[in-house]
Design a protein around this motif. Structure first.
Motif, PDB file in Angstrom:
ATOM      1  N   ALA A   1       1.067  -1.184   0.067  1.00  0.00           N
ATOM      2  CA  ALA A   1       0.013   0.036  -0.126  1.00  0.00           C
ATOM      3  C   ALA A   1       0.889   1.175  -0.003  1.00  0.00           C
ATOM      4  CB  ALA A   1      -0.747   0.066   1.244  1.00  0.00           C
ATOM      5  N   TYR A   2       1.950   1.154   0.711  1.00  0.00           N
ATOM      6  CA  TYR A   2       2.961   2.448   0.693  1.00  0.00           C
ATOM      7  C   TYR A   2       3.370   2.583  -0.658  1.00  0.00           C
ATOM      8  CZ  TYR A   2       7.274   4.982   1.734  1.00  0.00           C
ATOM      9  OH  TYR A   2       8.070   5.867   1.275  1.00  0.00           O
TER      10      TYR A   2
ATOM     11  N   SER B   1       0.698   4.037  -2.854  1.00  0.00           N
ATOM     12  CA  SER B   1       0.450   5.467  -2.485  1.00  0.00           C
ATOM     13  C   SER B   1       1.033   6.721  -3.164  1.00  0.00           C
ATOM     14  CB  SER B   1       0.828   5.869  -0.907  1.00  0.00           C
ATOM     15  OG  SER B   1       2.145   5.898  -0.663  1.00  0.00           O
TER      16      SER B   1
ATOM     17  N   ASP C   1      -1.330   8.092  -8.312  1.00  0.00           N
ATOM     18  CA  ASP C   1      -2.917   7.971  -8.109  1.00  0.00           C
ATOM     19  C   ASP C   1      -3.408   7.369  -9.481  1.00  0.00           C
ATOM     20  OD1 ASP C   1      -5.439   8.649  -7.848  1.00  0.00           O
ATOM     21  OD2 ASP C   1      -5.426  10.719  -8.558  1.00  0.00           O
TER      22      ASP C   1
END
Length: 400
Positions: free
Chosen positions: A364-365, A368, A371
């Motif tokens: 997830a990092y 991030s 977009d």
């Protein structure tokens, strides 16, 4: 031997209670759709069985060829009609038995008297016909349990109906009787088998495929269309959504570390599939994943991938060995299509050393910093939707 009708026997539908008619209606509609080009076919459903009539011999033969692939049918038999008189039944029984190899075979007679006005009761008619057959075919042996030949006689008001041939059906439930789902359809062996198994449980499907031109070819796209076409032969049409995925995959390659790029790829695919699911009113997403088969199918990988959605993810192959999956693929006719040497986007962009135990927070990092949402929305908006089966095979050329 000329047959007047087909007697279709239900599978699990027979176990249903008050809502049985819903399943029977769905099966009738699926059969009607599968035989829609056979103009003389008429289908008459009843509570315990279904009858199919065809005026043209060619339509009857084609129906016999197609029915084994339609889920919800346990078995079916071609039936010959005659007058409901003892002499006519005896004559027709000899004609039907004579169409079979009888040397050293066992047989029995089963009678169903729907018309109770017939002068002989069930046991008497069975004895009369059985004795008559034995006199004409002395090499036959009577056997009550699991005989080679079962002569079925149905006495109805409109006549007597006889058969001695049983074709096995596909079993399962009528497609569409247990909801609608989205199948993530790659060009590999597993996902078409997963779709087949869900359809057998009565689930209708839309299929979604991710294409990354120019890295994936038109031949790879046609392979997936052929797979979806094959799935559509099991009793219900399939809508195929082809998602342009090149921009997203290039962004993944440039922004996400190589060893977790496959996890991110699967997560974004699942997000797109979930949005298509919502648009189409489907209830779940189906995948061909089998536990531990590849790096993206470990429990840790599946946990990280699943985190992007709360929708049900159905994995009918999760505990199935690869050789067993191949056996099913060969049986249903998808294997030879799947092994065509045209790679899908997952294969082409597969990292050399993917993590088998990715950490969700790290994945997830990395994601991030990009977009992805606008790219996801654009890919869905630009997708190609193909209705299968195609009316004409030449239509494939217009889609490539």
């Amino acid at each position: 031997m000329e047959w007047n009708e087909l007697l279709i026997r239900y599978g699990e539908i027979s176990l249903k209670g008050r809502n049985r008619n819903v399943f029977v209606k769905k099966l009738r509609n699926n059969i009607k759709d599968a035989l829609s080009d056979l103009k003389t076919v008429i289908i008459k459903p009843e509570r315990d069985r279904m009858f199919l009539f065809a005026e043209e011999k060619s339509d009857m033969e084609e129906a016999i060829a197609r029915l084994p692939h339609i889920f919800g049918i346990q078995s079916f038999s071609p039936v010959a009609k005659c007058e409901a008189t003892l002499e006519a039944i005896k004559e027709k029984a000899l004609e039907i038995i004579g169409a079979n190899e009888t040397a050293g075979k066992t047989f029995k007679v089963e009678v169903r008297r729907t018309d109770k006005r017939f002068p002989l009761v069930t046991n008497e008619l069975q004895l009369e016909i059985g004795s008559h057959v034995l006199r004409s075919f002395p090499d036959l042996i009577v056997q009550m349990k699991k005989p080679d030949i079962v002569l079925l006689i149905d006495i109805r008001i409109e006549g007597a109906f006889l058969t001695a041939k049983v074709y096995e059906g596909a079993g399962g439930m009528p497609v569409g009787s247990n909801g609608h789902s989205i199948l993530m359809l790659s060009g590999g062996i597993d996902s078409p088998v997963a779709g087949y198994l869900m359809m057998k449980r009565g689930v209708s499907i839309d299929a979604i495929h991710f294409a990354s031109p120019p890295f994936t070819s038109d031949l790879a796209k046609k392979k997936v269309m052929d797979l979806a076409e094959k799935l559509s032969s099991f009793g219900a049409a399939v809508r195929l959504h082809i998602i342009p995925f090149t921009e997203i995959q290039q962004a993944i390659v440039s922004q996400v570390p190589d060893n977790v790029s496959m996890t991110t790829t699967r997560r974004l695919m699942l997000q797109i599939a979930d949005k298509v699911r919502e648009e189409e009113g489907a209830l779940a997403i189906v995948t061909g994943e089998s536990l531990g088969q590849v790096a993206s199918q470990t429990l840790e990988s599946l946990t990280a991938i699943n985190a992007v959605t709360s929708s049900p993810i159905l994995r009918p192959l999760i505990a199935t060995d690869k050789l067993d999956i191949i056996d099913i693929a060969q049986k249903i006719g998808t294997y030879d299509i799947s092994i065509r040497p045209y790679e899908d986007c997952c294969t082409i962009f597969s990292p050399s050393n993917p993590k088998t135990k990715p950490k969700l927070e790290k994945v997830a990092y990395y994601e991030s910093f990009t977009d992805f949402e606008p790219m996801i929305e654009e890919a869905i908006e630009k997708r190609l939707i193909v209705e299968l089966p195609l009316q004409q095979k030449d239509d494939f050329e217009d889609l490539l």
